[in-house]
Motif scaffolding. Structure first.
Motif, PDB file in Angstrom:
ATOM      1  N   PRO A 149      41.111  52.040  29.307  1.00 26.81           N
ATOM      2  CA  PRO A 149      41.296  51.092  30.417  1.00 26.81           C
ATOM      3  C   PRO A 149      42.733  50.608  30.509  1.00 26.81           C
ATOM      4  O   PRO A 149      43.419  50.433  29.491  1.00 26.81           O
ATOM      5  N   ALA A 150      43.198  50.405  31.725  1.00 28.49           N
ATOM      6  CA  ALA A 150      44.513  49.818  31.979  1.00 28.49           C
ATOM      7  C   ALA A 150      44.410  48.978  33.247  1.00 28.49           C
ATOM      8  O   ALA A 150      45.036  49.284  34.264  1.00 28.49           O
ATOM      9  N   PRO A 151      43.603  47.901  33.203  1.00 26.39           N
ATOM     10  CA  PRO A 151      43.414  47.080  34.404  1.00 26.39           C
ATOM     11  C   PRO A 151      44.658  46.275  34.718  1.00 26.39           C
ATOM     12  O   PRO A 151      45.549  46.118  33.887  1.00 26.39           O
ATOM     13  N   GLY A 152      44.703  45.753  35.923  1.00 22.83           N
ATOM     14  CA  GLY A 152      45.836  44.940  36.323  1.00 22.83           C
ATOM     15  C   GLY A 152      45.775  43.553  35.701  1.00 22.83           C
ATOM     16  O   GLY A 152      44.857  43.208  34.959  1.00 22.83           O
ATOM     17  N   GLY A 153      46.779  42.739  36.046  1.00 19.21           N
ATOM     18  CA  GLY A 153      46.871  41.385  35.525  1.00 19.21           C
ATOM     19  C   GLY A 153      46.393  40.350  36.516  1.00 19.21           C
ATOM     20  O   GLY A 153      45.931  40.665  37.614  1.00 19.21           O
ATOM     21  N   TRP A 154      46.540  39.093  36.148  1.00 18.00           N
ATOM     22  CA  TRP A 154      45.998  37.949  36.879  1.00 18.00           C
ATOM     23  C   TRP A 154      46.340  37.955  38.367  1.00 18.00           C
ATOM     24  O   TRP A 154      45.476  37.745  39.220  1.00 18.00           O
ATOM     25  N   ASP A 155      47.584  38.200  38.704  1.00 23.24           N
ATOM     26  CA  ASP A 155      48.016  38.133  40.101  1.00 23.24           C
ATOM     27  C   ASP A 155      47.950  39.466  40.825  1.00 23.24           C
ATOM     28  O   ASP A 155      48.221  39.539  42.028  1.00 23.24           O
ATOM     29  N   ASP A 156      47.589  40.519  40.125  1.00 22.62           N
ATOM     30  CA  ASP A 156      47.512  41.833  40.765  1.00 22.62           C
ATOM     31  C   ASP A 156      46.266  41.931  41.645  1.00 22.62           C
ATOM     32  O   ASP A 156      45.220  41.359  41.320  1.00 22.62           O
ATOM     33  N   PRO A 157      46.335  42.660  42.756  1.00 27.22           N
ATOM     34  CA  PRO A 157      45.141  42.845  43.579  1.00 27.22           C
ATOM     35  C   PRO A 157      44.072  43.613  42.820  1.00 27.22           C
ATOM     36  O   PRO A 157      44.376  44.586  42.119  1.00 27.22           O
ATOM     37  N   ALA A 158      42.821  43.162  42.956  1.00 28.74           N
ATOM     38  CA  ALA A 158      41.699  43.793  42.256  1.00 28.74           C
ATOM     39  C   ALA A 158      40.759  44.511  43.201  1.00 28.74           C
ATOM     40  O   ALA A 158      40.087  45.464  42.807  1.00 28.74           O
TER      41      ALA A 158
END
Length: 520
Positions: A149-158
């Protein structure tokens, strides 16, 4: 001494505790550790269990397939998939891989996918059928070795959520990991949801209500969640409460029109041996809640143990990551003549205010424009920068709804686009629609009232055998008498030809366009 202090129309939710996660990608593996999971009810009523662990493994394998196809991180990926388990697998594969899922109904009208493709600039496509361009194939062909997994961070669009478009052209709402986590955490805290909860949703999982309001929230809570197809429930609305009773559900959802459907069947003699004492939270949103409808529903379900405070009207939008306001009260005390039903107070981490045309907060009780702020509120639409039409200079989102605050609770009267002001009188289209559907001969939840070139148009669906000429005259007289506004055109529309949003509301914009083009 009289209290002369004038309170303003600003409501502030409780402080939100520290975030439950910093990325949406943390939620699914955490839920997998609980041993709980998801129950999917198919089109034939058969139940299939999908554990969180199984979903996590499937998502990692699908992510491996996406990486093998060299889909760059951050890319929009349209998900148009009919099977719920495939949609959830694809959604989490994108989340875990830092991609941007865009759910689109498999039943979307012809040409909708092309319109979405143009709006998003040639996105990647995960669809059941082959498509031109960046087609990735069906989900079943993505299986590969588990990917890291390499999900985005808090402010990244999900996720990108397509708006319903009931009053205008749909847009792609860009929701970040932080938006989704804080909304899910806030509503879980406000409504007492935790790992012991059992929830039931029958909105499609490609809709913000099904995917965000329920699935993401319930994955954060790590609880058992049940999902059924909307068509399966609507084919027999009592199935909704059959599932609640059988699975001892404590949290569910409905629109105003479905309350009527259940009440109709029970009043016509349908019987069940339900025990609904387990059901403590029936969130109602997506349509304006009518006092008479909810009182009738509560009265019909009281013999089965439903508590009078179980139904909780709420408010939210795709732009706020779904519902962020809830009302807890004994709604059986409402009067049938009450014009509006409050939607309550904001969740933790959310503030709401009502302002005038100049942007000044109005006194409590005054009608004005609803604005919201807080961590669940989106930062802008895909492909655009925040602008003054969408956000105020101090960062509040302009919702486009009209509302007032009274006794510490928010009441949303309707969309400003739904407002009808004629002959010195003011009301909302949804009020006219509800009144028209009280008339014998007019089918319920098929009416749309809107202005076209300064004239009021009422579209309705006549019951079989109804006298359309007489009914048109009664509609015109009723609207004039109750609201003081003149009706210029009464247009019959077949029930199956009424265009609808995902929550069942008639699409006024489409009907207005058809009326103007003389196709109605």
């Amino acid at each position: 001494m009289l209290d002369t202090q004038v309170r303003s129309s600003t409501l502030v939710g409780a402080p939100l505790p520290a975030p439950a996660a910093r990325s949406l990608g943390e939620l699914l593996p955490r839920a997998a550790a609980t041993g709980r999971g998801i129950v999917l009810i198919g089109a034939d009523g058969a139940e299939e269990r999908l554990g969180y662990t199984e979903l996590y493994i499937k998502a990692l394998r699908a992510l491996g397939g996406l990486r093998a196809r060299e889909v760059p991180p951050g890319s929009p990926v349209v998900l148009q998939l009919a099977e719920p388990h495939e949609l959830l697998t694809a959604f989490w594969a994108c989340v875990l891989g830092g991609l941007l899922p865009v759910p689109l109904s498999a039943a979307a009208p012809a040409g909708e996918l092309d319109r979405v493709r143009r709006a998003l600039g040639d996105p990647w496509l995960l669809t059941d059928r082959p498509e031109e361009g960046r087609w990735l194939g069906p989900v079943g062909e993505l299986a590969g070795p588990n990917a890291e997994p390499a999900p985005g961070g808090w402010d990244d669009p999900a996720v990108l959520v397509l708006t319903a478009g009931s009053s205008g052209a749909p847009k792609a709402v860009r929701l970040s990991h932080g938006n989704l986590i804080t909304r899910s955490q806030g509503t879980a805290l406000d409504n007492g949801l935790d790992g012991a909860s059992r929830t039931f949703n029958w909105m499609p999982l490609d809709h913000v209500s099904g995917l965000v309001m329920f699935h993401v929230r319930d994955t954060l809570a790590g609880c058992t969640q049940i999902h059924a197809r909307k068509d399966w429930v609507l084919a027999d609305p009592l199935r909704w409460l059959d599932v609640v009773d059988r699975h001892r559900v404590d949290t569910t959802w409905s629109v105003n029109s479905s309350f009527d459907l259940v009440s109709d069947l029970l009043e016509q003699g349908a019987r069940r041996d339900w025990d609904l004492s387990c059901l403590r939270y029936v969130m109602s949103g997506g349509q304006a809640v009518k006092a008479r409808t909810v009182r009738r529903f509560l009265a019909a379900l009281a013999p089965y143990g439903l508590a009078p405070g179980a139904v909780r009207p709420g408010w939210g939008m795709s732009e706020t990551a779904s519902g962020i306001v809830d009302h807890r009260a004994d709604l059986s005390r409402l009067a049938d003549t009450d014009r509006y039903v409050p939607v309550g107070r904001p969740h933790p981490g959310v503030s709401v205010r009502v302002v005038d045309e100049a942007g000044r907060v109005v006194p409590e009780g005054a009608l004005g424009h609803l604005q919201v702020s807080g961590q669940p509120v989106f930062a802008g639409y895909f492909g655009t920068s925040p602008d003054a039409e969408t956000f105020t200079p101090d960062g509040w989102f302009r919702t486009g709804d009209l509302a007032f605050v009274s006794d510490g609770a928010l009441t949303v009267t309707g969309s400003a686009d739904d407002s009808v002001s004629l002959a010195g009188a003011h009301c909302h289209g949804h009020e006219i629609e509800s009144a028209v559907e009280e008339l014998p001969g007019a089918l319920r939840h098929c009416t749309a009232a809107f202005l076209a070139d300064g004239e009021l148009v009422v579209c309705y669906s006549p019951a079989p055998g109804a006298d359309r000429v007489a009914l048109a005259a009664r509609i015109t007289a009723l609207v004039r008498e109750r609201f003081g506004v003149p009706v210029s055109h009464v247009v019959p529309v077949a029930e199956d030809e009424v265009p609808r949003t995902g929550t069942g509301k008639p699409k006024r914009a489409e009907l207005r366009a058809s009326f103007r083009s003389k196709s109605l």
